[in-house]
Motif scaffolding. Structure first.
Motif, PDB file in Angstrom:
ATOM      1  N   PHE A 297     101.666  65.898  59.543  1.00 50.16           N
ATOM      2  CA  PHE A 297     100.978  67.020  60.159  1.00 50.16           C
ATOM      3  C   PHE A 297      99.507  66.971  59.778  1.00 50.16           C
ATOM      4  CE2 PHE A 297     101.900  69.149  56.114  1.00 50.16           C
ATOM      5  CZ  PHE A 297     100.721  69.847  55.875  1.00 50.16           C
ATOM      6  N   GLY A 298      98.674  67.413  60.699  1.00 50.05           N
ATOM      7  CA  GLY A 298      97.242  67.424  60.470  1.00 50.05           C
ATOM      8  C   GLY A 298      96.622  68.700  60.995  1.00 50.05           C
ATOM      9  N   LEU A 299      95.573  69.151  60.341  1.00 48.68           N
ATOM     10  CA  LEU A 299      94.823  70.329  60.767  1.00 48.68           C
ATOM     11  C   LEU A 299      93.347  69.956  60.810  1.00 48.68           C
ATOM     12  CD1 LEU A 299      96.553  73.058  58.565  1.00 48.68           C
ATOM     13  CD2 LEU A 299      96.933  72.625  60.981  1.00 48.68           C
ATOM     14  N   SER A 300      92.687  70.294  61.885  1.00 48.88           N
ATOM     15  CA  SER A 300      91.273  69.973  62.011  1.00 48.88           C
ATOM     16  C   SER A 300      90.506  71.203  62.486  1.00 48.88           C
ATOM     17  CB  SER A 300      91.059  68.805  62.975  1.00 48.88           C
ATOM     18  OG  SER A 300      91.581  69.105  64.255  1.00 48.88           O
ATOM     19  N   LYS A 301      89.181  71.093  62.463  1.00 54.57           N
ATOM     20  CA  LYS A 301      88.307  72.226  62.756  1.00 54.57           C
ATOM     21  C   LYS A 301      88.639  73.405  61.853  1.00 54.57           C
ATOM     22  CE  LYS A 301      87.592  70.917  67.609  1.00 54.57           C
ATOM     23  NZ  LYS A 301      87.714  71.339  69.021  1.00 54.57           N
ATOM     24  N   ALA A 302      88.901  73.065  60.587  1.00 60.35           N
ATOM     25  CA  ALA A 302      89.282  74.079  59.608  1.00 60.35           C
ATOM     26  C   ALA A 302      88.124  74.321  58.642  1.00 60.35           C
ATOM     27  CB  ALA A 302      90.512  73.617  58.837  1.00 60.35           C
ATOM     28  N   THR A 303      88.227  75.403  57.872  1.00 61.95           N
ATOM     29  CA  THR A 303      87.251  75.690  56.825  1.00 61.95           C
ATOM     30  C   THR A 303      87.977  75.670  55.492  1.00 61.95           C
ATOM     31  OG1 THR A 303      85.955  77.070  58.323  1.00 61.95           O
ATOM     32  CG2 THR A 303      85.549  77.328  55.965  1.00 61.95           C
ATOM     33  N   LEU A 304      87.678  74.675  54.663  1.00 58.14           N
ATOM     34  CA  LEU A 304      88.425  74.444  53.429  1.00 58.14           C
ATOM     35  C   LEU A 304      87.711  75.072  52.229  1.00 58.14           C
ATOM     36  CD1 LEU A 304      89.315  70.698  54.061  1.00 58.14           C
ATOM     37  CD2 LEU A 304      90.704  72.696  54.541  1.00 58.14           C
ATOM     38  N   ILE A 305      87.490  76.375  52.281  1.00 60.63           N
ATOM     39  CA  ILE A 305      86.813  77.055  51.184  1.00 60.63           C
ATOM     40  C   ILE A 305      87.707  77.057  49.950  1.00 60.63           C
ATOM     41  CG2 ILE A 305      85.853  79.245  50.371  1.00 60.63           C
ATOM     42  CD1 ILE A 305      85.149  79.894  53.236  1.00 60.63           C
ATOM     43  N   GLY A 306      87.195  76.523  48.842  1.00 66.59           N
ATOM     44  CA  GLY A 306      87.927  76.575  47.582  1.00 66.59           C
ATOM     45  C   GLY A 306      88.995  75.523  47.416  1.00 66.59           C
ATOM     46  N   LEU A 307      89.049  74.503  48.292  1.00 68.75           N
ATOM     47  CA  LEU A 307      90.093  73.481  48.154  1.00 68.75           C
ATOM     48  C   LEU A 307      89.619  72.306  47.312  1.00 68.75           C
ATOM     49  CD1 LEU A 307      92.888  72.400  48.856  1.00 68.75           C
ATOM     50  CD2 LEU A 307      91.920  71.411  50.928  1.00 68.75           C
TER      51      LEU A 307
END
Length: 877
Positions: A345-355
């Motif tokens: 599974f993949g997720l794109s156009k995301a905002t990875l705040i704090g990862l």
């Protein structure tokens, strides 16, 4: 009084087989609900049993638990030492008559060392060879099961002489993360090589020119010892001596084959995970015909960073799932082949705040297929700037699972309406706020119920991560002047899979009318037109009534600037249910000397569905300075109490620590506690304090690995001690100067805003009156108290408390104590904040039965901590 009587109730889906009543049933106490258990039902793990009962004559009730393994007691806290099905019997008695309930408890075991493949070749004498490859720490938990720099390594197969690699001397692992290697000296027979690849998550062992003691058996016994942790895995070999995968095993975990995370521009980040499911018989949809497909990624402190429901875009055919094109943000793609157990599974156009913040990140991955939720932890290594990844070698085969650990259980800390409340609006929603972040997938109408007598009230249950709150919305208005019972069951779990210890039950009585009054914003922080605001300031809005947490979001609470038409500032929204404060935390520091505009829109609603009448808009101008922020505690954060090298003592049977405890001393320096979830050392739990967390100590003797701590637990405790000492230094006047002493050493009777306070005399007292800390509507307000000598709270027979008001939080209060802290020697009172004392910390004195509460931590750097009937609640992050 027994500890079990003060615990809330819970249910984990146990199968109740029968009830049997005594002949004198009319005089006997009765169960008000089926006896239940909490905790992981695994060998070696602490399980808590709960039984709720009432007596028709109001006589005292004694509860006895027969655990089905030859042992019984009245405590209800037990550890099973072997896999099996156990017939548990719970007996309640009032001294005249009794009642019993019996159910079956299944105890299992699962491993974070897995066989990946192995082969053995037997030819001419002295020419044999064997290879074994294991998946190391497959669930990628944060607690390492092996450290090549400090732990010894031992492995053996069948009758082949064992391989042993000590952690010192000529033989040891070499290299650095993510790969370590060992090779035997030239000419040694057998020739041995061992590779530990943390990125590939594998241990590979090769041995050649070996002589077997007997022929190659059909079943080979694998023994692997990593530090103090041992694993025993049996595996079938085929006629040629090669690995043959077993079938029919079960595991609630995935193994990560590959994972990559890339950070691009804001809102353009991406994450891709490839996994293998350790459950070859799993089919989609499951037996319940649920067709849910969800994925979620959390960071190292269990904050959900990405969450995606892919159900609507999934199509299934012949055991294969495939997602269609997804245009939402973040966009997602998903595939799963149940025949191979392979998933991507993949997720794109995301905002990875704090990862992603350091070169090595621990990430938690949850996947829900049908009604089954699977979890794994991934360690991501920074391959290059902005990119993290891990991968496993190709040609992955099946594997065999084996054990996992537990953590602190969540609790319900408040409800709306409150227990026994009257005059409750008939059109309102219910809410329950938890002590830590919960798994949103476990908050539903099966785990959050509302009943009127025996009638189930229909509705919808949701979870608001911004406040760790579950909300139940009845389908229609409730009945006037009627008593209702709400329940949160133990089916509700936190993000680590830990359930409530017992069901949480509360009642309330409705009013005769509905609530139609709109909410108001009664204060803001910063105030309207404020100037010289800190550039790291959070923005807060305080409401005059309980709000629906789901409506407190980025759409309805915005920050923009500078100038008209400016783009919104990115950040995170949280909601403090207890104080009615919504908080906007900017992703990065605000620009200095700049005008900003904050807006709370009419999209926000109270629990009765009433919206804000008009938008609340206010402005403020930043300065150039930084606001006071909490000092990071690092590895010391989970501890309720820590005793330096001198240990910890408990002298009260009603002591409960809702968090970990630890010491760099040996386990023998920890007295008066049961051996709880940590399972580090064994001590009879009767008449002991309870630890709802782990216990970390050093070995009982230098280098010892018997009953008690070990090298691994000592390393964890040592890191906590180091981080606590670092926090102590950061809290000192040398690092945080400018502290004031408004009460000349006496804090009792004062009301103090956020700030740094330093005792001029060297000591602080809270006697005569309580201390109040006023956040003035700022949920992120911080207090630091510095004293070169001692801290004393309460006097003879007069316990004192620290009171939090207007949004103040215990997690943001710090006490830096130069010598020792004594808290309410006579018992009673409520203390708040993290106490870090150079010497020890003492709560109450021996013989006191009055409970003293600490909402915080008691950390002694160089001396022991002592508790007497003390309840410690470690603040949520």
């Amino acid at each position: 009084m027994k500890l079990i009587s003060v615990l809330p109730m819970l249910f984990l889906g146990l199968c109740l087989t029968f009830w049997s009543n005594s002949a004198a049933a009319a005089l006997a106490p009765t169960f008000t609900s089926a006896p239940t258990t909490s905790g992981l039902l695994l060998v070696g793990k602490t399980i808590t049993f709960c039984a709720a009962a009432t007596d028709p004559q109001s006589l005292p009730i004694t509860t006895t638990y027969d655990y089905g393994d030859g042992s019984s007691d009245t405590l209800g806290i037990h550890i099973y030492t072997a896999v099996g099905v156990y017939p548990v019997t719970v007996t309640i008695s009032n001294g005249l008559a009794s009642n019993t309930a019996t159910f079956s408890l299944v105890i299992t075991e699962v491993a974070n060392l897995w066989i990946k493949k192995q082969s053995i070749k037997a030819s001419a004498s002295g020419k044999q060879s064997w290879q074994a490859q294991y998946i190391y720490n497959a669930d990628r938990t944060l607690v390492n099961i092996f450290n090549p720099a400090t732990d010894s390594f031992l492995a053996s197969l069948g009758t082949i002489p064992s391989i042993q690699i000590p952690n010192a001397g000529a033989q040891k692992f070499s290299g650095s993360k993510p790969k370590f290697t060992f090779k035997s000296a030239k000419g040694v027979i057998p020739s041995i090589s061992v590779t530990l690849d943390e990125s590939g998550q594998t241990i590979t062992i090769n041995a050649t020119s070996e002589t077997f003691a007997d022929k190659v058996p059909g079943m080979f016994h694998n023994a692997v010892q990593m530090g103090a942790t041992g694993f025993f895995l049996d595996q079938t070999l085929d006629s040629s001596g090669k690995f043959t995968a077993n079938s029919g095993y079960r595991s609630a975990a995935f193994v990560v084959s590959a994972a990559t995370v890339k950070v691009g521009k804001a809102g353009k980040d991406s994450a891709l995970f490839s996994l293998f499911l350790g459950d070859p018989d799993f089919a989609f949809p499951s037996a319940s015909a649920a067709k849910t497909v969800r994925v979620r990624v959390s960071n190292v402190v269990d904050q959900v960073v990405l969450e995606k429901d892919l159900t609507k875009s999934i199509a299934s055919k012949a055991g294969k799932l495939q997602s269609g094109k997804d245009t939402t943000i973040p966009s997602g793609k998903f595939s799963y082949d149940s025949n191979k157990g392979k998933m991507t599974f993949g997720l794109s156009k995301a905002t990875l705040i704090g990862l992603l913040t350091t070169s090595e990140e621990h990430v938690k991955v949850d996947v829900m297929l049908g009604d089954q939720t699977y979890t794994t932890h991934v360690t991501l290594f920074a391959a290059k700037a902005g990119a993290y990844g891990t991968k496993m070698p190709k040609k992955f085969t099946n594997f065999i699972p084996g054990k996992i650990a537990s953590a602190t259980a969540p609790t319900v800390i408040s409800t709306i309406p409150a227990n026994s409340a009257t005059g409750v609006a008939i059109n309102g929603k219910l809410s329950a706020t938890f002590s830590q972040m919960m798994d949103s997938w476990t908050i539903n109408t099966a785990t959050f119920t509302l009943m009127q007598g025996t009638t189930v009230i229909s509705g919808i249950a949701t979870y608001a991560a911004n406040s760790a709150t579950a909300v139940f919305a009845p389908s229609s208005n409730l009945t006037l002047n009627t008593v209702y019972t709400a329940t949160i069951t133990t089916g509700a779990t936190d993000l680590s899979g830990n359930a409530l210890v017992c069901n949480y039950v509360w009642t309330f009585t409705t009013d005769t009318v509905a609530d139609t009054t709109p909410p108001n914003v009664i204060s803001t922080n910063p105030a309207d037109n404020a100037t010289d605001v800190a550039v790291n300031q959070t923005v807060n809005a305080t409401f005059d009534k309980a709000m629906d947490p789901a409506t407190i979001n980025m759409d309805n609470f915005t920050l923009a600037g500078p100038g008209s038409g400016a783009k919104p500032i990115t950040g995170m929204i949280s909601y403090d249910v207890a104080n009615g404060i919504a908080t906007f935390t900017p992703e990065s520091a605000l620009a200095p000397s700049t005008l900003f505009t904050a807006t709370v829109t009419t999209g926000v609603m109270d629990l009765a569905g009433n919206a804000l009448a008009v938008n609340k808009v206010w402005t403020f101008t930043t300065g150039a300075q930084q606001a006071l922020v909490p000092v990071p505690l690092g590895a010391a954060a989970p501890y309720g109490t820590f005793g330096g090298g001198s240990g910890m003592t408990n002298q009260g049977i009603f002591t409960v620590v809702n968090g970990d405890i630890g010491t760099t001393g040996a386990s023998t320096t920890v007295t008066g506690f049961d051996d709880s979830v940590g399972d580090i050392y064994t001590e009879t739990p009767l008449n002991k304090g309870h630890v709802n967390g782990r216990i970390y100590t050093a070995p009982p003797t230098p280098g010892g690995a018997g009953v008690g701590g070990n090298a691994a637990t000592f390393a964890i405790a040592t890191q906590a001690a180091s981080d606590a000492n670092a926090a102590y230094i950061k809290l000192s006047p040398a690092s945080m100067p400018g502290g004031s002493d408004p009460g000349a050493g006496q804090l009792g009777g004062l009301t103090l805003p956020s700030g740094i306070y330093q005792s001029a005399s060297g000591s602080f007292l809270i006697t005569g009156s309580d201390l109040t800390l006023d956040a003035q509507g700022n949920a992120n307000a911080v207090w630091v108290f510095q004293m070169a000598s001692s801290l004393t709270v309460g006097g003879p027979g007069a316990p004192r408390s620290v009171i939090l008001t207007n949004g103040a939080r215990a997690k943001n209060v710090f006490w830096q104590v130069g010598s020792a802290a004594t808290i309410n020697a006579a018992g009673g009172g409520t203390m708040v904040g993290t106490i870090i004392a150079s010497s020890g910390v003492t709560f109450s004195t021996a013989g006191n039965v009055t409970l003293t509460t600490l909402n915080g931590r008691a950390l002694g750097l160089n001396a022991s901590t002592t508790l007497v009937n003390t309840v410690i609640n470690v603040p949520a992050p």
